[in-house]
Design a protein around this motif. Structure first.
Motif, PDB file in Angstrom:
ATOM      1  N   ASP A 135       0.821  -1.217   0.000  1.00  0.00           N
ATOM      2  CA  ASP A 135       0.000   0.000   0.000  1.00  0.00           C
ATOM      3  C   ASP A 135       0.854   1.265   0.000  1.00  0.00           C
ATOM      4  OD1 ASP A 135      -2.398  -1.411  -0.072  1.00  0.00           O
ATOM      5  OD2 ASP A 135      -2.562  -1.474   2.116  1.00  0.00           O
ATOM      6  N   GLU A 136       1.894   1.258   0.810  1.00  0.00           N
ATOM      7  CA  GLU A 136       2.799   2.415   0.842  1.00  0.00           C
ATOM      8  C   GLU A 136       3.483   2.597  -0.510  1.00  0.00           C
ATOM      9  OE1 GLU A 136       4.282   2.239   5.513  1.00  0.00           O
ATOM     10  OE2 GLU A 136       5.335   1.038   3.993  1.00  0.00           O
ATOM     11  N   ALA A 137       3.942   1.504  -1.092  1.00  0.00           N
ATOM     12  CA  ALA A 137       4.637   1.579  -2.379  1.00  0.00           C
ATOM     13  C   ALA A 137       3.706   2.075  -3.482  1.00  0.00           C
ATOM     14  CB  ALA A 137       5.221   0.217  -2.739  1.00  0.00           C
ATOM     15  N   LEU A 138       2.462   1.593  -3.497  1.00  0.00           N
ATOM     16  CA  LEU A 138       1.496   2.046  -4.503  1.00  0.00           C
ATOM     17  C   LEU A 138       1.249   3.549  -4.388  1.00  0.00           C
ATOM     18  CD1 LEU A 138      -1.118  -0.844  -4.496  1.00  0.00           C
ATOM     19  CD2 LEU A 138       0.442  -0.244  -6.352  1.00  0.00           C
ATOM     20  N   LYS A 139       1.062   4.019  -3.165  1.00  0.00           N
ATOM     21  CA  LYS A 139       0.835   5.450  -2.952  1.00  0.00           C
ATOM     22  C   LYS A 139       2.063   6.262  -3.376  1.00  0.00           C
ATOM     23  CE  LYS A 139      -0.683   8.802   0.442  1.00  0.00           C
ATOM     24  NZ  LYS A 139      -1.067   9.078   1.809  1.00  0.00           N
ATOM     25  N   TYR A 140       3.227   5.783  -3.007  1.00  0.00           N
ATOM     26  CA  TYR A 140       4.486   6.458  -3.340  1.00  0.00           C
ATOM     27  C   TYR A 140       4.671   6.554  -4.857  1.00  0.00           C
ATOM     28  CZ  TYR A 140       9.575   7.316  -3.214  1.00  0.00           C
ATOM     29  OH  TYR A 140      10.835   7.826  -3.382  1.00  0.00           O
ATOM     30  N   LEU A 141       4.478   5.437  -5.542  1.00  0.00           N
ATOM     31  CA  LEU A 141       4.684   5.408  -6.993  1.00  0.00           C
ATOM     32  C   LEU A 141       3.653   6.245  -7.742  1.00  0.00           C
ATOM     33  CD1 LEU A 141       5.637   1.661  -7.444  1.00  0.00           C
ATOM     34  CD2 LEU A 141       7.100   3.626  -7.969  1.00  0.00           C
ATOM     35  N   THR A 142       2.405   6.182  -7.324  1.00  0.00           N
ATOM     36  CA  THR A 142       1.367   6.914  -8.053  1.00  0.00           C
ATOM     37  C   THR A 142       1.405   8.422  -7.808  1.00  0.00           C
ATOM     38  OG1 THR A 142      -0.259   6.395  -6.321  1.00  0.00           O
ATOM     39  CG2 THR A 142      -0.205   4.948  -8.249  1.00  0.00           C
ATOM     40  N   ASN A 143       2.253   8.869  -6.901  1.00  0.00           N
ATOM     41  CA  ASN A 143       2.466  10.312  -6.738  1.00  0.00           C
ATOM     42  C   ASN A 143       3.365  10.883  -7.828  1.00  0.00           C
ATOM     43  OD1 ASN A 143       0.856  10.948  -4.535  1.00  0.00           O
ATOM     44  ND2 ASN A 143       2.377  10.180  -3.101  1.00  0.00           N
ATOM     45  N   ILE A 144       4.009  10.026  -8.594  1.00  0.00           N
ATOM     46  CA  ILE A 144       4.864  10.463  -9.701  1.00  0.00           C
ATOM     47  C   ILE A 144       3.985  10.626 -10.939  1.00  0.00           C
ATOM     48  CG2 ILE A 144       6.864   9.861 -11.145  1.00  0.00           C
ATOM     49  CD1 ILE A 144       7.553  10.333  -8.166  1.00  0.00           C
ATOM     50  N   TYR A 145       4.139  11.760 -11.642  1.00  0.00           N
ATOM     51  CA  TYR A 145       3.348  12.025 -12.839  1.00  0.00           C
ATOM     52  C   TYR A 145       3.498  10.880 -13.850  1.00  0.00           C
ATOM     53  CZ  TYR A 145       1.780  14.006 -17.221  1.00  0.00           C
ATOM     54  OH  TYR A 145       1.126  14.210 -18.417  1.00  0.00           O
ATOM     55  N   GLY A 146       2.372  10.367 -14.324  1.00  0.00           N
ATOM     56  CA  GLY A 146       2.382   9.349 -15.366  1.00  0.00           C
ATOM     57  C   GLY A 146       2.377   7.916 -14.870  1.00  0.00           C
ATOM     58  N   ILE A 147       2.581   7.718 -13.573  1.00  0.00           N
ATOM     59  CA  ILE A 147       2.528   6.365 -13.024  1.00  0.00           C
ATOM     60  C   ILE A 147       1.174   6.179 -12.377  1.00  0.00           C
ATOM     61  CG2 ILE A 147       3.501   4.703 -11.395  1.00  0.00           C
ATOM     62  CD1 ILE A 147       6.190   6.075 -11.699  1.00  0.00           C
ATOM     63  N   GLY A 148       0.381   5.310 -12.980  1.00  0.00           N
ATOM     64  CA  GLY A 148      -0.943   5.023 -12.440  1.00  0.00           C
ATOM     65  C   GLY A 148      -0.916   3.778 -11.579  1.00  0.00           C
ATOM     66  N   LYS A 149      -2.079   3.434 -11.082  1.00  0.00           N
ATOM     67  CA  LYS A 149      -2.178   2.282 -10.180  1.00  0.00           C
ATOM     68  C   LYS A 149      -1.743   0.989 -10.877  1.00  0.00           C
ATOM     69  CE  LYS A 149      -5.252   0.363  -6.727  1.00  0.00           C
ATOM     70  NZ  LYS A 149      -6.564   0.464  -6.084  1.00  0.00           N
ATOM     71  N   TRP A 150      -2.163   0.800 -12.134  1.00  0.00           N
ATOM     72  CA  TRP A 150      -1.795  -0.411 -12.866  1.00  0.00           C
ATOM     73  C   TRP A 150      -0.283  -0.518 -13.033  1.00  0.00           C
ATOM     74  CZ3 TRP A 150       0.667  -1.693 -17.430  1.00  0.00           C
ATOM     75  CH2 TRP A 150       0.533  -3.016 -17.838  1.00  0.00           C
ATOM     76  N   SER A 151       0.350   0.572 -13.463  1.00  0.00           N
ATOM     77  CA  SER A 151       1.810   0.569 -13.648  1.00  0.00           C
ATOM     78  C   SER A 151       2.532   0.287 -12.333  1.00  0.00           C
ATOM     79  CB  SER A 151       2.284   1.912 -14.218  1.00  0.00           C
ATOM     80  OG  SER A 151       1.709   2.143 -15.475  1.00  0.00           O
ATOM     81  N   ALA A 152       2.048   0.906 -11.272  1.00  0.00           N
ATOM     82  CA  ALA A 152       2.663   0.686  -9.959  1.00  0.00           C
ATOM     83  C   ALA A 152       2.518  -0.771  -9.524  1.00  0.00           C
ATOM     84  CB  ALA A 152       2.031   1.619  -8.923  1.00  0.00           C
ATOM     85  N   LYS A 153       1.341  -1.364  -9.745  1.00  0.00           N
ATOM     86  CA  LYS A 153       1.143  -2.771  -9.395  1.00  0.00           C
ATOM     87  C   LYS A 153       2.048  -3.682 -10.216  1.00  0.00           C
ATOM     88  CE  LYS A 153      -3.543  -2.794  -7.587  1.00  0.00           C
ATOM     89  NZ  LYS A 153      -4.882  -3.363  -7.706  1.00  0.00           N
ATOM     90  N   MET A 154       2.203  -3.370 -11.504  1.00  0.00           N
ATOM     91  CA  MET A 154       3.078  -4.179 -12.358  1.00  0.00           C
ATOM     92  C   MET A 154       4.530  -4.091 -11.879  1.00  0.00           C
ATOM     93  SD  MET A 154       1.128  -5.736 -14.425  1.00  0.00           S
ATOM     94  CE  MET A 154      -0.081  -5.738 -13.107  1.00  0.00           C
ATOM     95  N   TYR A 155       4.929  -2.914 -11.416  1.00  0.00           N
ATOM     96  CA  TYR A 155       6.278  -2.757 -10.866  1.00  0.00           C
ATOM     97  C   TYR A 155       6.454  -3.647  -9.637  1.00  0.00           C
ATOM     98  CZ  TYR A 155      10.496  -0.725  -8.942  1.00  0.00           C
ATOM     99  OH  TYR A 155      11.760  -0.566  -8.445  1.00  0.00           O
ATOM    100  N   LEU A 156       5.467  -3.624  -8.767  1.00  0.00           N
ATOM    101  CA  LEU A 156       5.545  -4.450  -7.559  1.00  0.00           C
ATOM    102  C   LEU A 156       5.604  -5.939  -7.903  1.00  0.00           C
ATOM    103  CD1 LEU A 156       3.022  -2.676  -5.159  1.00  0.00           C
ATOM    104  CD2 LEU A 156       5.507  -2.485  -5.197  1.00  0.00           C
TER     105      LEU A 156
END
Length: 87
Positions: free
Chosen positions: A58-79
């Motif tokens: 949850d922390e990582a998703l919030k952290y990543l999606t604060n960056i312009y252009g990184i959405g929830k899907w992209s953040a989940k794929m990174y994880l």
């Protein structure tokens, strides 16, 4: 087909080409902005990949999606694929 039919279709085709060019241009500009923002975030420390490794999902998703252009899907794929987290 009479003269007006030809001109109408020619006009429609020209407008379509212009609209597609505009849409592609906007898409490219958004991608360039994303690349610039991502690069800046890494350089100035707003995006720290080592720090993400220590976060829960949850922390990582919030952290990543604060960056312009990184959405929830992209953040989940990174994880999932980079950090080998479960889906």
């Amino acid at each position: 087909m009479n003269f007006w039919d030809y001109n109408v279709w020619q006009f429609i085709i020209q407008i379509s080409v212009i609209l597609v060019s505009i849409l592609l241009g906007n898409s490219i500009r958004r991608k360039v902005k994303f690349i610039r923002e991502l690069t800046s975030a890494v350089i100035d420390g707003r995006l720290d990949f080592k720090l993400i490794e220590t976060m829960n999902d949850d922390e990582a998703l919030k952290y990543l999606t604060n960056i312009y252009g990184i959405g929830k899907w992209s953040a989940k794929m990174y994880l999932i694929f980079v950090l080998d987290r479960q889906d």
